[in-house]
Design a protein around this motif. Structure first.
Motif, PDB file in Angstrom:
ATOM      1  N   LYS A 187       0.886  -6.317   0.901  1.00  0.00           N
ATOM      2  CA  LYS A 187      -0.563  -6.222   0.892  1.00  0.00           C
ATOM      3  C   LYS A 187      -1.014  -4.784   1.135  1.00  0.00           C
ATOM      4  O   LYS A 187      -2.054  -4.352   0.660  1.00  0.00           O
ATOM      5  CB  LYS A 187      -1.126  -7.143   1.983  1.00  0.00           C
ATOM      6  CG  LYS A 187      -2.369  -7.854   1.504  1.00  0.00           C
ATOM      7  CD  LYS A 187      -2.674  -9.109   2.273  1.00  0.00           C
ATOM      8  CE  LYS A 187      -3.750  -9.880   1.533  1.00  0.00           C
ATOM      9  NZ  LYS A 187      -4.118 -11.141   2.104  1.00  0.00           N
ATOM     10  N   GLU A 188      -0.200  -4.047   1.873  1.00  0.00           N
ATOM     11  CA  GLU A 188      -0.559  -2.665   2.193  1.00  0.00           C
ATOM     12  C   GLU A 188      -0.673  -1.823   0.929  1.00  0.00           C
ATOM     13  O   GLU A 188      -1.422  -0.847   0.892  1.00  0.00           O
ATOM     14  CB  GLU A 188       0.486  -2.031   3.117  1.00  0.00           C
ATOM     15  CG  GLU A 188       0.410  -2.509   4.549  1.00  0.00           C
ATOM     16  CD  GLU A 188       1.183  -3.795   4.768  1.00  0.00           C
ATOM     17  OE1 GLU A 188       1.622  -4.421   3.762  1.00  0.00           O
ATOM     18  OE2 GLU A 188       1.356  -4.190   5.926  1.00  0.00           O
ATOM     19  N   LEU A 189       0.081  -2.206  -0.091  1.00  0.00           N
ATOM     20  CA  LEU A 189       0.022  -1.455  -1.338  1.00  0.00           C
ATOM     21  C   LEU A 189      -1.343  -1.619  -1.998  1.00  0.00           C
ATOM     22  O   LEU A 189      -1.957  -0.643  -2.448  1.00  0.00           O
ATOM     23  CB  LEU A 189       1.134  -1.940  -2.269  1.00  0.00           C
ATOM     24  CG  LEU A 189       1.561  -0.992  -3.369  1.00  0.00           C
ATOM     25  CD1 LEU A 189       2.107   0.294  -2.804  1.00  0.00           C
ATOM     26  CD2 LEU A 189       2.594  -1.663  -4.248  1.00  0.00           C
ATOM     27  N   GLU A 191      -3.973  -2.457  -0.354  1.00  0.00           N
ATOM     28  CA  GLU A 191      -4.910  -1.807   0.565  1.00  0.00           C
ATOM     29  C   GLU A 191      -4.984  -0.315   0.288  1.00  0.00           C
ATOM     30  O   GLU A 191      -6.062   0.274   0.300  1.00  0.00           O
ATOM     31  CB  GLU A 191      -4.474  -2.036   2.017  1.00  0.00           C
ATOM     32  CG  GLU A 191      -4.783  -3.419   2.523  1.00  0.00           C
ATOM     33  CD  GLU A 191      -4.301  -3.637   3.941  1.00  0.00           C
ATOM     34  OE1 GLU A 191      -3.807  -2.676   4.566  1.00  0.00           O
ATOM     35  OE2 GLU A 191      -4.415  -4.773   4.422  1.00  0.00           O
ATOM     36  N   ALA A 192      -3.827   0.291   0.039  1.00  0.00           N
ATOM     37  CA  ALA A 192      -3.793   1.722  -0.234  1.00  0.00           C
ATOM     38  C   ALA A 192      -4.652   2.026  -1.451  1.00  0.00           C
ATOM     39  O   ALA A 192      -5.479   2.934  -1.443  1.00  0.00           O
ATOM     40  CB  ALA A 192      -2.364   2.191  -0.453  1.00  0.00           C
ATOM     41  N   SER A 193      -4.468   1.243  -2.492  1.00  0.00           N
ATOM     42  CA  SER A 193      -5.220   1.479  -3.715  1.00  0.00           C
ATOM     43  C   SER A 193      -6.717   1.262  -3.497  1.00  0.00           C
ATOM     44  O   SER A 193      -7.540   2.060  -3.934  1.00  0.00           O
ATOM     45  CB  SER A 193      -4.693   0.565  -4.815  1.00  0.00           C
ATOM     46  OG  SER A 193      -5.587   0.542  -5.888  1.00  0.00           O
ATOM     47  N   LEU A 194      -7.060   0.188  -2.791  1.00  0.00           N
ATOM     48  CA  LEU A 194      -8.475  -0.101  -2.549  1.00  0.00           C
ATOM     49  C   LEU A 194      -9.117   0.995  -1.710  1.00  0.00           C
ATOM     50  O   LEU A 194     -10.254   1.390  -1.945  1.00  0.00           O
ATOM     51  CB  LEU A 194      -8.631  -1.444  -1.830  1.00  0.00           C
ATOM     52  CG  LEU A 194      -8.286  -2.681  -2.648  1.00  0.00           C
ATOM     53  CD1 LEU A 194      -8.289  -3.911  -1.772  1.00  0.00           C
ATOM     54  CD2 LEU A 194      -9.274  -2.859  -3.792  1.00  0.00           C
ATOM     55  N   SER A 195      -8.367   1.500  -0.729  1.00  0.00           N
ATOM     56  CA  SER A 195      -8.954   2.522   0.141  1.00  0.00           C
ATOM     57  C   SER A 195      -9.158   3.831  -0.608  1.00  0.00           C
ATOM     58  O   SER A 195      -9.860   4.713  -0.146  1.00  0.00           O
ATOM     59  CB  SER A 195      -8.078   2.744   1.366  1.00  0.00           C
ATOM     60  OG  SER A 195      -6.909   3.415   0.999  1.00  0.00           O
ATOM     61  N   LEU A 196      -8.518   3.974  -1.763  1.00  0.00           N
ATOM     62  CA  LEU A 196      -8.752   5.175  -2.568  1.00  0.00           C
ATOM     63  C   LEU A 196      -9.958   4.992  -3.482  1.00  0.00           C
ATOM     64  O   LEU A 196     -10.215   5.824  -4.347  1.00  0.00           O
ATOM     65  CB  LEU A 196      -7.514   5.491  -3.401  1.00  0.00           C
ATOM     66  CG  LEU A 196      -6.302   5.935  -2.586  1.00  0.00           C
ATOM     67  CD1 LEU A 196      -5.074   6.018  -3.470  1.00  0.00           C
ATOM     68  CD2 LEU A 196      -6.558   7.267  -1.933  1.00  0.00           C
ATOM     69  N   GLY A 197     -10.633   3.880  -3.316  1.00  0.00           N
ATOM     70  CA  GLY A 197     -11.841   3.679  -4.091  1.00  0.00           C
ATOM     71  C   GLY A 197     -11.626   2.874  -5.366  1.00  0.00           C
ATOM     72  O   GLY A 197     -12.521   2.768  -6.178  1.00  0.00           O
ATOM     73  N   ALA A 198     -10.444   2.327  -5.530  1.00  0.00           N
ATOM     74  CA  ALA A 198     -10.205   1.517  -6.720  1.00  0.00           C
ATOM     75  C   ALA A 198     -10.813   0.142  -6.521  1.00  0.00           C
ATOM     76  O   ALA A 198     -10.870  -0.363  -5.406  1.00  0.00           O
ATOM     77  CB  ALA A 198      -8.709   1.378  -6.964  1.00  0.00           C
ATOM     78  N   THR A 203      -6.945  -2.193  -9.192  1.00  0.00           N
ATOM     79  CA  THR A 203      -5.762  -2.259  -8.331  1.00  0.00           C
ATOM     80  C   THR A 203      -4.713  -3.199  -8.912  1.00  0.00           C
ATOM     81  O   THR A 203      -3.530  -2.878  -8.979  1.00  0.00           O
ATOM     82  CB  THR A 203      -6.173  -2.747  -6.930  1.00  0.00           C
ATOM     83  OG1 THR A 203      -7.109  -1.834  -6.399  1.00  0.00           O
ATOM     84  CG2 THR A 203      -4.978  -2.848  -6.005  1.00  0.00           C
TER      85      THR A 203
END
Lengths: 306, 297
Positions: A187-189, A191-198, A203
């Protein structure tokens, strides 16, 4: 001291037990490896009679199937099988992929929980029931509603019908595997993408599917193999006419149907018997090739992106 | 975990890392400075802190994970959320960029203000909100693509960009994360081939590339070797001039080294918060004292 002594005495016994357990577990493994090999060799041996006066290429390329005069061309069956199988995958693949994405990334956990038994039940329905459903429901729909749209007249017993029934049959199978694969992606993957604004879809497209690609390919490959070998349901709706089908509204005659329809009936003609064995061998080989190709794709992909 | 001789040795570390906050006078000065900085920024007049959490409650089914959290996080400082494992530190941080939404079982109530603007219940595009914050997780999770594309990922979302511009930005952010020299010859290689310490710096570069004002870091050094951890810490101290950094950790020594401001949590509640100096020298509650001594883990 006494206890130390007894421990020392116990060790050889444990080692022996360990070795024994290892041996019999290995023996089971050997069964798994040997069985398919034995089947393959059995089929080669039984079909060898056919090779006495027919060449391999000739049989695969020829489309003449006249058993009484000893003409065995397997092309119609191979083509029919490929048509039905790939069409089924084209129907089932996207359905599985997108519903798996929906269930794992968009839906609430409870929806997945509710869907799980539904999928399991679908997977557990005997294939003959799918066949009956095909005859009762899909055949008339194809002949009355679908074919006329394309300006074709047909009985409804067509490649398309077979493919639709087959697609429904392999959906639960492929869907289950893809859901499992998507769940293994951390899930962290995302999350990483979402936190970059995707966004969520971006994502899924850029990260999740990339990561899941090898798994999705192997799920499709397994589904393909399964569909290729599926017999009864397809046999009931596909028409079973020996010719090379020229479109999805024509009947076909897949390899498994050939074996199931004729085996036991024509045992008196040794070459015919041998020809059916050869078609089984063909089936096995093609499924094997599917598996190898999907494995190869996965390896190539992993070299590139991992 | 540290058990003995905590206060003396820890504070030495702390003083080495940052000597600016020494006593209550400086604390006062720092508050004033923050206020001053705010007056300069037009859009958030009178807002003392970069992030403010008000009355945040979070439940999973009937289990309370976060209980009435009220936190103020100062601008351009390193704020450490400290506390034993499982006390809700990570969850608190995830609610700050609404990643809690990925877990439908979580029931979030309360308000979070960033620059005075409420974000938790806001109808604003959540991706825009998230872009204000770079995220570093416990283990680095490089995206399944090349090193270059990892950094360019966030940039590309905002629209089509010219390759030359993109190249420059990627280089810039890789330099900022002190990774450029190590990877400049293999930008097209998959990011997963980097060492774990390099991966974490890549994740930092990737986060910085979307130009956030806040860096959220969830135990970013817990999977790293000591040297890589040190690099990350050093980076944070450098970066705090331009970013507000919020970092979760359970390593007391690390908190003491780099924190400007500490939020101490225990069992889903904020027990104490304040400037690092005050927190370590003059803890107010018994729980904090016990934790600092090492008797709670």
């Amino acid at each position: 001291m006494i206890s130390l002594f007894s421990i020392q005495r116990m060790i050889p016994g444990r080692v022996k037990a360990d070795r024994f357990n290892r041996t019999w577990m290995f023996a089971w493994l050997l069964v798994i490896v040997v069985l398919p090999l034995a089947i393959a060799f059995g089929l080669i041996w039984k079909s060898s009679l056919l090779f006495e006066d027919h060449s391999l290429i000739e049989m695969i390329v020829s489309s003449e199937w006249k058993t009484l005069s000893g003409k065995f061309g397997f092309l119609p069956f191979i083509i029919s099988s490929l048509w039905v199988t790939f069409l089924a995958l084209i129907f089932a693949g996207p359905v599985c992929l997108f519903s798996a994405i929906y269930l794992t990334f968009y839906a609430k956990a409870i929806v997945l929980k509710m869907m799980q038994p539904v999928i399991d039940i679908l997977a557990g329905i005997p294939s003959v029931i799918y066949g009956v459903w095909g005859v009762v429901a899909i055949v008339p729909i194809v002949s009355k509603y679908v074919a006329p749209v394309f300006g074709v007249q047909t009985s409804g017993y067509t490649i398309l019908t077979g493919a639709v029934v087959l697609a429904v049959m392999i959906i639960p199978f492929i869907l289950n595997i893809i859901i499992e694969i998507l769940n293994t992606i951390p899930k962290e993957l995302s999350e990483a993408s979402l936190s970059l604004g995707a966004g969520k879809w971006y994502t899924v497209k850029q990260v999740v599917l990339r990561k899941a690609f090898p798994g999705v390919v192997s799920a499709m490959g397994l589904g393909l193999s399964r569909a290729f070998g599926e017999t009864i349901a397809v046999l009931m709706v596909v028409g079973n006419v020996v010719h090379i089908p020229k479109g999805i509204f024509q009947p076909g005659y897949p390899l498994p149907a050939l074996i199931a329809n004729n085996y036991g009936e024509m045992m008196s003609i040794p070459q015919y018997d041998s020809a059916l064995m050869f078609s089984a061998l063909l089936l096995l080989t093609i499924v094997l090739v599917f598996n190898l190709v999907s494995r190869f794709m996965i390896i190539r992909y992993e070299e590139k992106f991992r | 975990m540290e058990t003995t001789h905590f206060s003396s040795s820890l504070l030495e570390d702390k003083n080495e890392a940052d000597a600016s906050i020494q006593n209550k006078e400086t604390t006062y000065f720092y508050r004033k400075k923050v206020d001053g900085a705010n007056q300069e920024t037009e859009r958030n007049k009178g807002e003392a802190s970069k992030i403010e959490v008000r009355g945040l409650n979070l439940k999973i089914k009937n289990k309370v994970i976060l209980n009435d959290i009220n936190v103020k996080i100062p601008r351009n400082k390193i704020t450490i959320i400290l506390g034993p494992s499982g006390c809700g530190k990570t969850t608190l941080m995830k609610s700050m960029n609404r990643l809690t939404e990925l877990y439908p079982e979580m029931n979030v109530k309360g308000e979070i203000f960033i620059d005075g603007e409420e974000i938790l219940n806001s109808r604003r595009d959540v991706t825009e909100i998230r872009k204000q914050m770079g995220l570093l997780s416990q283990r680095p999770y490089p995206l399944p693509m090349s090193i270059y594309k990892n950094v360019a990922y966030g940039l590309k979302i905002s629209g089509r960009l010219k390759k030359r511009f993109l190249d420059k930005r990627v280089e810039h952010y890789l330099r900022q994360a002190s990774l450029w020299n190590e990877v400049k010859d293999r930008l097209r290689d998959p990011a997963s081939g980097l060492s774990i310490g390099q991966q974490q710096r890549l994740c930092l570069a990737r986060g910085l590339a979307v130009d956030p004002d806040i860096i959220l870091a969830d135990e970013p050094t817990s999977a790293l070797d000591p040297i890589s951890s040190q690099e990350i810490e050093k980076k944070f101290v450098e970066l705090k001039n331009n970013y507000t950094i919020v970092m979760v950790t359970h390593i007391l020594r690390q908190a003491a080294r780099i924190a400007d401001y500490v939020v101490f949590m225990y069992l889903g509640e904020v027990i104490e918060q304040g400037p690092a100096n005050e927190f370590f020298n003059n803890p107010k509650t018994e729980i904090t004292k016990a934790y600092l001594k090492g008797s709670i883990n």
